[in-house]
Scaffold this motif. Structure first.
Motif, PDB file in Angstrom:
ATOM      1  N   SER A 123      45.256  43.635  48.298  1.00  0.00           N
ATOM      2  CA  SER A 123      44.119  44.014  47.454  1.00  0.00           C
ATOM      3  C   SER A 123      43.243  42.839  47.039  1.00  0.00           C
ATOM      4  O   SER A 123      42.248  43.026  46.354  1.00  0.00           O
ATOM      5  CB  SER A 123      44.624  44.772  46.213  1.00  0.00           C
ATOM      6  N   VAL A 124      43.592  41.630  47.452  1.00  0.00           N
ATOM      7  CA  VAL A 124      42.716  40.488  47.127  1.00  0.00           C
ATOM      8  C   VAL A 124      42.666  39.531  48.317  1.00  0.00           C
ATOM      9  O   VAL A 124      43.700  39.193  48.888  1.00  0.00           O
ATOM     10  CB  VAL A 124      43.178  39.765  45.831  1.00  0.00           C
ATOM     11  N   SER A 177      44.008  27.307  28.732  1.00  0.00           N
ATOM     12  CA  SER A 177      42.723  28.006  28.708  1.00  0.00           C
ATOM     13  C   SER A 177      42.886  29.318  27.954  1.00  0.00           C
ATOM     14  O   SER A 177      43.964  29.924  27.979  1.00  0.00           O
ATOM     15  CB  SER A 177      42.254  28.308  30.133  1.00  0.00           C
ATOM     16  N   GLY A 178      41.799  29.751  27.310  1.00  0.00           N
ATOM     17  CA  GLY A 178      41.834  31.025  26.588  1.00  0.00           C
ATOM     18  C   GLY A 178      41.319  32.181  27.439  1.00  0.00           C
ATOM     19  O   GLY A 178      41.390  33.343  27.031  1.00  0.00           O
ATOM     20  N   HIS A 179      40.802  31.872  28.639  1.00  0.00           N
ATOM     21  CA  HIS A 179      40.249  32.916  29.517  1.00  0.00           C
ATOM     22  C   HIS A 179      40.935  32.865  30.868  1.00  0.00           C
ATOM     23  O   HIS A 179      40.884  31.836  31.547  1.00  0.00           O
ATOM     24  CB  HIS A 179      38.734  32.724  29.688  1.00  0.00           C
ATOM     25  N   ILE A 180      41.563  33.977  31.218  1.00  0.00           N
ATOM     26  CA  ILE A 180      42.381  34.002  32.435  1.00  0.00           C
ATOM     27  C   ILE A 180      41.871  35.099  33.367  1.00  0.00           C
ATOM     28  O   ILE A 180      41.778  36.265  32.968  1.00  0.00           O
ATOM     29  CB  ILE A 180      43.869  34.339  32.111  1.00  0.00           C
ATOM     30  N   LEU A 181      41.579  34.714  34.603  1.00  0.00           N
ATOM     31  CA  LEU A 181      41.360  35.727  35.649  1.00  0.00           C
ATOM     32  C   LEU A 181      42.725  35.950  36.285  1.00  0.00           C
ATOM     33  O   LEU A 181      43.313  35.024  36.863  1.00  0.00           O
ATOM     34  CB  LEU A 181      40.339  35.238  36.675  1.00  0.00           C
ATOM     35  N   PHE A 182      43.250  37.167  36.127  1.00  0.00           N
ATOM     36  CA  PHE A 182      44.616  37.470  36.567  1.00  0.00           C
ATOM     37  C   PHE A 182      44.538  38.359  37.805  1.00  0.00           C
ATOM     38  O   PHE A 182      44.031  39.482  37.748  1.00  0.00           O
ATOM     39  CB  PHE A 182      45.378  38.182  35.432  1.00  0.00           C
ATOM     40  N   VAL A 183      45.065  37.874  38.933  1.00  0.00           N
ATOM     41  CA  VAL A 183      45.028  38.644  40.185  1.00  0.00           C
ATOM     42  C   VAL A 183      46.440  38.813  40.730  1.00  0.00           C
ATOM     43  O   VAL A 183      47.287  37.955  40.483  1.00  0.00           O
ATOM     44  CB  VAL A 183      44.143  37.928  41.255  1.00  0.00           C
ATOM     45  N   PRO A 184      46.701  39.845  41.562  1.00  0.00           N
ATOM     46  CA  PRO A 184      45.851  41.005  41.817  1.00  0.00           C
ATOM     47  C   PRO A 184      46.315  42.265  41.077  1.00  0.00           C
ATOM     48  O   PRO A 184      45.701  43.303  41.260  1.00  0.00           O
ATOM     49  CB  PRO A 184      46.026  41.212  43.336  1.00  0.00           C
ATOM     50  N   ASP A 185      47.359  42.200  40.230  1.00  0.00           N
ATOM     51  CA  ASP A 185      47.930  43.449  39.708  1.00  0.00           C
ATOM     52  C   ASP A 185      47.356  43.820  38.336  1.00  0.00           C
ATOM     53  O   ASP A 185      47.638  43.160  37.338  1.00  0.00           O
ATOM     54  CB  ASP A 185      49.460  43.320  39.613  1.00  0.00           C
ATOM     55  N   GLN A 186      46.616  44.923  38.292  1.00  0.00           N
ATOM     56  CA  GLN A 186      46.015  45.362  37.026  1.00  0.00           C
ATOM     57  C   GLN A 186      47.083  45.797  36.016  1.00  0.00           C
ATOM     58  O   GLN A 186      46.910  45.580  34.803  1.00  0.00           O
ATOM     59  CB  GLN A 186      45.035  46.515  37.265  1.00  0.00           C
ATOM     60  N   ASN A 187      48.177  46.380  36.489  1.00  0.00           N
ATOM     61  CA  ASN A 187      49.198  46.835  35.532  1.00  0.00           C
ATOM     62  C   ASN A 187      49.923  45.654  34.893  1.00  0.00           C
ATOM     63  O   ASN A 187      50.165  45.651  33.679  1.00  0.00           O
ATOM     64  CB  ASN A 187      50.213  47.754  36.231  1.00  0.00           C
ATOM     65  N   LEU A 188      50.256  44.662  35.703  1.00  0.00           N
ATOM     66  CA  LEU A 188      50.901  43.468  35.142  1.00  0.00           C
ATOM     67  C   LEU A 188      49.913  42.752  34.216  1.00  0.00           C
ATOM     68  O   LEU A 188      50.307  42.261  33.145  1.00  0.00           O
ATOM     69  CB  LEU A 188      51.393  42.542  36.264  1.00  0.00           C
TER      70      LEU A 188
END
Ligand code: 13P
Ligand code: SF4
Length: 337
Positions: A123-124, A177-188
Motif C-alpha cells: 500500500s505504499v 519531533s512532534g509531527h509524525i508521518l506514520f506509514v503504511p498502517d492506518q489502524n496501527l
C-alpha cells in the motif's frame, strides 16, 4: 545465532504432537510425509550451513525446522545476530526476508516463494512516500517519517526510523519531533495516536487479514464465553482494539497467555499464532479468529526444502537501499532499547 543440528522427529511423534490442533489434514500419512521432508531439510541445513527463521504465522510443520520462531521485532534482532551461517532461509513474507538481508549483506537470504508479499507493504511505494513527505515538510518542517516494518526496504530507506507492532508507541514517543508521518498502517497509526500526545498523520494502508475482523464478531464470541480474555493485534480496527483486554504483538500474545492466570483466550490475529499457542501452552484454551494470511501460507515445507536444494529465491537489495533501510532499522532498535 549459528547453525544447529536438530534431532529428527518421526511421523508418529509429529502426529502425536500436532493432534492437539484438531485439524483433519494432519493425519498419520501427512505426518509421515512431513517427517521425511523435515529430516531432509535438517540434512541440507547442516550441509549448507543454513539457519531457518520463521514468523509466528507459519504452518506448524514449518515450526519443526525453524531455528527461531518469533514476531517481526524478534526476527529482525535474530537476523542481526546470525553468526557462522552462510545461508538464512526466511519462512515468512518478503519484507521480513528483506530485513534479514539488510543485516546480512554477505550471506544468501532465501525466501521459499517470492509471491509471499503483504497487503500493507503493497500500500505504499517509495515514490508516493517521497512526494507526501515533501508536501508535509512544507507544513511541518520538523516532520519525521516512521515506517511500520511491513513495507519494502526502499520505503524504509526514506524513513527516519522503523517500528514494529511491539514497539510502535515507544519509537514514536522517543523520536525528536512532534509531527509524525506514520506509514503504511492506518489502524496501527490510530492505535499509536491513543498512546502519544504527538500529532500522527497516517497513511491509508491496512492489513487485509486484520482489517476484515469486526467488533460485532468479537462481541459475539465474548457473549458466548464469559470471562474469555481477548488479545488483539494492533493492525485491527480501533473498535476491535477498544473491546480487547490487551493489544499486543504476536510474540507478546504468547508471553501474555503463558503468564496470565486466565485459561481461555480469544486470539484476534492470523490463525497461525493460535497454532503456536496450542502447541506450546497445554491446558489453556485458545479460540481463534479463523483468518488466514494467504501470503504467509504460501510458504510450505516442500517449498522450504526446494529453497535449500536449489538455493532459491535469493533476496537482493541495492547498496543504497540496504544502507538507508539499515539506518532506519538501527534507529528503531536504539529508540526502543
Ligand atoms: P508481529 O510483528 O506482531 O508478529 O506482526 C507481523 C504481522 O505481519 C502482523 O500481521
Ligand atoms: Fe501482511 Fe497482514 Fe499478512 Fe501480516 S497478516 S503479512 S500484515 S497481509
Amino acid at each position: 545465532m549459528a547453525p544447529e543440528t536438530h534431532a529428527a522427529i518421526t511421523g508418529a511423534e509429529l502426529y502425536h504432537k500436532l493432534s492437539v490442533l484438531g485439524q483433519y489434514d494432519y493425519d498419520r500419512a501427512a505426518c509421515d510425509r512431513y517427517a521425511s521432508i523435515i529430516a531432509e531439510i535438517e540434512r541440507l541445513k547442516a550441509q549448507r550451513r543454513a539457519v531457518v527463521l520463521a514468523h509466528n504465522y507459519q504452518r506448524p510443520e514449518i515450526f519443526e525446522v525453524a531455528d527461531f520462531i518469533g514476531d517481526s521485532l524478534e526476527l529482525a534482532r535474530k537476523a542481526k545476530e546470525v553468526r557462522d551461517a552462510e545461508i538464512i532461509v526466511f519462512c515468512g513474507v518478503h519484507f521480513m526476508a528483506e530485513t534479514a538481508k539488510v543485516f546480512n549483506p554477505d550471506r544468501k537470504v532465501l525466501l521459499p516463494d517470492l509471491k509471499a508479499g503483504c497487503s500493507l507493504a503493497d500500500s505504499v511505494t517509495a515514490e508516493a512516500l517521497a512526494q507526501r513527505k515533501a508536501e508535509l515538510k512544507q507544513i511541518y518542517p520538523d516532520l519525521k517519517v516512521i515506517s511500520y516494518v511491513n513495507c519494502t526496504a526502499d520505503v524504509k530507506a526514506l524513513s527516519d526510523a522503523c517500528c514494529t507492532s511491539a514497539n510502535a508507541a515507544k519509537v514514536v514517543n522517543a523520536i525528536d519531533s512532534g509531527h509524525i508521518l506514520f506509514v503504511p498502517d492506518q489502524n496501527l497509526a490510530n492505535y499509536v495516536q491513543t498512546q502519544t500526545g504527538k500529532q500522527i498523520i497516517s497513511w491509508d494502508g491496512n492489513c487485509y487479514v486484520h482489517h476484515q475482523i469486526t467488533a460485532a464478531e468479537v462481541e459475539k464470541v465474548k457473549r458466548g464465553l464469559p470471562g474469555v480474555k481477548v488479545l488483539a493485534h494492533p493492525e485491527c480496527r480501533s473498535d476491535v482494539l477498544g473491546i480487547a483486554d490487551a493489544v499486543l504483538s504476536t510474540s507478546a500474545m504468547v508471553r501474555y497467555a503463558q503468564e496470565s492466570g486466565a485459561t481461555e483466550f480469544l486470539i484476534v490475529t492470523e490463525c497461525g499464532l493460535s497454532d503456536r499457542l496450542l502447541l506450546e501452552i497445554p491446558g489453556k484454551h485458545f479460540y481463534k479468529a479463523c483468518k488466514l494470511c494467504r501470503y504467509m501460507k504460501m510458504i510450505t515445507l516442500e517449498g522450504t526444502l526446494d529453497s535449500l536444494r536449489h538455493l532459491r529465491y535469493e533476496i537482493e537489495l541495492s547498496e543504497d537501499v540496504r544502507e538507508g533501510a539499515r539506518q532506519a532499522l538501527e534507529r528503531m532498535l536504539e529508540l526502543s532499547a
